[in-house]
Design a protein around this motif. Structure first.
Motif, PDB file in Angstrom:
ATOM      1  N   LEU A 182       0.827  -1.218   0.000  1.00  0.00           N
ATOM      2  CA  LEU A 182       0.000   0.000   0.000  1.00  0.00           C
ATOM      3  C   LEU A 182       0.859   1.264   0.000  1.00  0.00           C
ATOM      4  CD1 LEU A 182      -2.945  -0.745   2.473  1.00  0.00           C
ATOM      5  CD2 LEU A 182      -2.964  -0.805  -0.016  1.00  0.00           C
ATOM      6  N   LEU A 183       1.975   1.230   0.728  1.00  0.00           N
ATOM      7  CA  LEU A 183       2.876   2.390   0.749  1.00  0.00           C
ATOM      8  C   LEU A 183       3.291   2.747  -0.683  1.00  0.00           C
ATOM      9  CD1 LEU A 183       5.167   1.683   3.828  1.00  0.00           C
ATOM     10  CD2 LEU A 183       4.109   3.871   3.325  1.00  0.00           C
ATOM     11  N   ALA A 184       3.676   1.708  -1.431  1.00  0.00           N
ATOM     12  CA  ALA A 184       4.101   1.941  -2.817  1.00  0.00           C
ATOM     13  C   ALA A 184       2.910   2.398  -3.662  1.00  0.00           C
ATOM     14  CB  ALA A 184       4.715   0.668  -3.378  1.00  0.00           C
ATOM     15  N   ALA A 185       1.786   1.693  -3.531  1.00  0.00           N
ATOM     16  CA  ALA A 185       0.618   1.988  -4.375  1.00  0.00           C
ATOM     17  C   ALA A 185       0.073   3.387  -4.106  1.00  0.00           C
ATOM     18  CB  ALA A 185      -0.465   0.939  -4.132  1.00  0.00           C
ATOM     19  N   GLN A 186       0.144   3.836  -2.860  1.00  0.00           N
ATOM     20  CA  GLN A 186      -0.408   5.148  -2.510  1.00  0.00           C
ATOM     21  C   GLN A 186       0.655   6.249  -2.607  1.00  0.00           C
ATOM     22  OE1 GLN A 186      -3.613   5.769  -1.973  1.00  0.00           O
ATOM     23  NE2 GLN A 186      -4.082   3.609  -2.275  1.00  0.00           N
ATOM     24  N   ASN A 187       1.846   5.845  -3.038  1.00  0.00           N
ATOM     25  CA  ASN A 187       2.930   6.802  -3.193  1.00  0.00           C
ATOM     26  C   ASN A 187       3.220   7.550  -1.878  1.00  0.00           C
ATOM     27  OD1 ASN A 187       4.902   7.978  -4.713  1.00  0.00           O
ATOM     28  ND2 ASN A 187       3.581   9.600  -5.538  1.00  0.00           N
ATOM     29  N   CYS A 188       3.241   6.803  -0.802  1.00  0.00           N
ATOM     30  CA  CYS A 188       3.501   7.387   0.518  1.00  0.00           C
ATOM     31  C   CYS A 188       4.901   6.993   0.988  1.00  0.00           C
ATOM     32  CB  CYS A 188       2.481   6.880   1.542  1.00  0.00           C
ATOM     33  SG  CYS A 188       0.839   7.556   1.270  1.00  0.00           S
ATOM     34  N   VAL A 189       5.539   7.897   1.705  1.00  0.00           N
ATOM     35  CA  VAL A 189       6.899   7.601   2.170  1.00  0.00           C
ATOM     36  C   VAL A 189       6.910   7.077   3.606  1.00  0.00           C
ATOM     37  CG1 VAL A 189       8.059   9.181   0.590  1.00  0.00           C
ATOM     38  CG2 VAL A 189       7.264  10.034   2.791  1.00  0.00           C
ATOM     39  N   GLN A 190       5.817   7.287   4.313  1.00  0.00           N
ATOM     40  CA  GLN A 190       5.733   6.793   5.681  1.00  0.00           C
ATOM     41  C   GLN A 190       4.319   6.321   5.977  1.00  0.00           C
ATOM     42  OE1 GLN A 190       7.420   8.833   9.074  1.00  0.00           O
ATOM     43  NE2 GLN A 190       8.696  10.051   7.717  1.00  0.00           N
ATOM     44  N   ALA A 191       4.209   5.524   7.033  1.00  0.00           N
ATOM     45  CA  ALA A 191       2.880   5.058   7.452  1.00  0.00           C
ATOM     46  C   ALA A 191       2.827   4.940   8.962  1.00  0.00           C
ATOM     47  CB  ALA A 191       2.567   3.708   6.828  1.00  0.00           C
ATOM     48  N   LEU A 192       1.609   5.070   9.460  1.00  0.00           N
ATOM     49  CA  LEU A 192       1.333   4.712  10.847  1.00  0.00           C
ATOM     50  C   LEU A 192       0.506   3.443  10.759  1.00  0.00           C
ATOM     51  CD1 LEU A 192      -0.106   6.906  13.676  1.00  0.00           C
ATOM     52  CD2 LEU A 192      -1.481   5.010  12.836  1.00  0.00           C
ATOM     53  N   PHE A 193       0.821   2.466  11.604  1.00  0.00           N
ATOM     54  CA  PHE A 193      -0.043   1.283  11.652  1.00  0.00           C
ATOM     55  C   PHE A 193      -0.418   1.005  13.095  1.00  0.00           C
ATOM     56  CE2 PHE A 193      -0.988  -3.213  12.185  1.00  0.00           C
ATOM     57  CZ  PHE A 193      -2.063  -3.310  11.318  1.00  0.00           C
ATOM     58  N   LEU A 194      -1.707   0.832  13.301  1.00  0.00           N
ATOM     59  CA  LEU A 194      -2.242   0.586  14.639  1.00  0.00           C
ATOM     60  C   LEU A 194      -2.984  -0.745  14.640  1.00  0.00           C
ATOM     61  CD1 LEU A 194      -2.676   2.018  17.412  1.00  0.00           C
ATOM     62  CD2 LEU A 194      -4.775   2.934  16.493  1.00  0.00           C
ATOM     63  N   GLY A 195      -2.584  -1.634  15.541  1.00  0.00           N
ATOM     64  CA  GLY A 195      -3.236  -2.941  15.633  1.00  0.00           C
ATOM     65  C   GLY A 195      -3.208  -3.435  17.067  1.00  0.00           C
ATOM     66  N   ASP A 196      -3.895  -4.553  17.306  1.00  0.00           N
ATOM     67  CA  ASP A 196      -4.021  -4.993  18.704  1.00  0.00           C
ATOM     68  C   ASP A 196      -3.711  -6.458  18.933  1.00  0.00           C
ATOM     69  OD1 ASP A 196      -6.409  -5.845  17.321  1.00  0.00           O
ATOM     70  OD2 ASP A 196      -7.192  -6.370  19.291  1.00  0.00           O
ATOM     71  N   ASP A 197      -3.355  -7.178  17.865  1.00  0.00           N
ATOM     72  CA  ASP A 197      -3.415  -8.631  18.011  1.00  0.00           C
ATOM     73  C   ASP A 197      -2.208  -9.319  17.364  1.00  0.00           C
ATOM     74  OD1 ASP A 197      -4.587 -10.944  18.802  1.00  0.00           O
ATOM     75  OD2 ASP A 197      -6.527 -10.508  17.885  1.00  0.00           O
ATOM     76  N   VAL A 198      -2.200 -10.636  17.477  1.00  0.00           N
ATOM     77  CA  VAL A 198      -1.068 -11.405  16.944  1.00  0.00           C
ATOM     78  C   VAL A 198      -0.894 -11.182  15.444  1.00  0.00           C
ATOM     79  CG1 VAL A 198      -0.147 -13.736  16.610  1.00  0.00           C
ATOM     80  CG2 VAL A 198      -1.271 -13.145  18.749  1.00  0.00           C
ATOM     81  N   THR A 199      -1.978 -11.081  14.690  1.00  0.00           N
ATOM     82  CA  THR A 199      -1.841 -10.914  13.232  1.00  0.00           C
ATOM     83  C   THR A 199      -1.200  -9.555  12.903  1.00  0.00           C
ATOM     84  OG1 THR A 199      -3.966  -9.870  12.769  1.00  0.00           O
ATOM     85  CG2 THR A 199      -3.965 -12.233  12.872  1.00  0.00           C
ATOM     86  N   ASP A 200      -1.330  -8.608  13.807  1.00  0.00           N
ATOM     87  CA  ASP A 200      -0.724  -7.294  13.571  1.00  0.00           C
ATOM     88  C   ASP A 200       0.784  -7.312  13.810  1.00  0.00           C
ATOM     89  OD1 ASP A 200      -3.266  -6.050  13.003  1.00  0.00           O
ATOM     90  OD2 ASP A 200      -3.690  -6.363  15.134  1.00  0.00           O
TER      91      ASP A 200
END
Ligand SMILES: [Mg+2]
Length: 250
Positions: A182-200
């Protein structure tokens, strides 16, 4: 792991606002409080209104274990991308084999679990979620389920959640791969990711310097850099992001 609302965390958020950052969120336990019945989990009204406002200034994305069809009914604010099934659905990948395997496992597990009335098998087309939240002896039920999953061929990737085991076809992208995509597809240089679980943890474990990783709830074994005390603190984070001057506004 540091609490997000410490000088170190606030500085990281400020840097994020100056970059063209993608804000990516898990759904259950992160944007929406966990509900005893997964189908009834929803985003609180205040969180929804903050996200709607945020979407005017930041690109948003959701990366969830839910199916894409399910996610579409739950996200009322504009999102640049929705990714379902733990990172594999929504990125244009061929998933026919995953669907065939999931249907096979589903039939097998319905038979194997027929005596477990406290087990709910959710078929998400490309993976299964086996819920045991209502069990009176959850520890025992989890052990029972793990023994059953051992009998599935080929061996699934098992992603434990909060009183749910996710049964996922092997060899497909996880949430971390999806976010990098998604970073590449959205042409973004940074991201924040928020999650709560093992899959995160698949995102947190990337230790990608472009990604500011935040976990809902402190956990010693988590590889996230920061944590929020609980799910309610999400609104504090969203309000804080709204107040930050972004690269657009400065
Ligand atoms: Mg979650």
């Amino acid at each position: 792991m540091n609490h997000l609302f410490t000088p170190l965390g606030l500085e990281a958020l400020q840097k994020l606002a100056q970059a063209k950052a993608l804000l990516a969120f898990d759904y259950d336990g992160t944007l929406a409080p966990i509900h005893r019945e997964p189908s009834r989990a929803h985003i609180r009204r205040e969180t929804e209104s903050l996200l709607t406002e945020l979407a005017e200034h930041w690109p948003l994305a959701i990366i969830s274990g839910r199916s894409l069809a399910d996610l579409h009914t739950r996200i009322p604010f504009p999102c640049r991308a929705l990714v379902g099934n733990h990172g594999m659905e929504g990125l244009g990948l061929p998933l026919e084999e995953a669907a065939t395997l999931t249907a096979l496992w589903h039939a097998e597990l319905l038979e194997l679990c027929k005596d477990f009335r406290d087990v709910l098998i959710e078929n998400k087309t490309y993976s299964l979620s086996v819920h045991y939240r209502t069990s009176l002896d959850r520890r025992q039920r989890k052990t029972d389920l793990l023994a059953l999953f051992d009998r599935l061929q080929p061996r699934p990737r098992l992603l434990p959640g909060k009183f749910v085991m996710n049964v996922v076809p092997p060899g497909l992208p996880h949430k971390g791969n999806a976010l990098q995509e998604l970073l590449a597809a959205q042409n973004c240089v940074q991201a924040l990711f928020l999650g709560d679980d093992v899959t995160d943890e698949d995102v947190f474990a990337l230790a990608d310097p472009r990604i500011l990783s935040i976990r809902v709830g402190h956990h010693l074994a988590s590889q996230a850099s920061f944590f929020l005390q609980d799910q309610k603190e999400i609104d504090l984070l969203l309000r804080h992001l709204l107040r930050l001057p972004t690269s657009e506004s400065s």
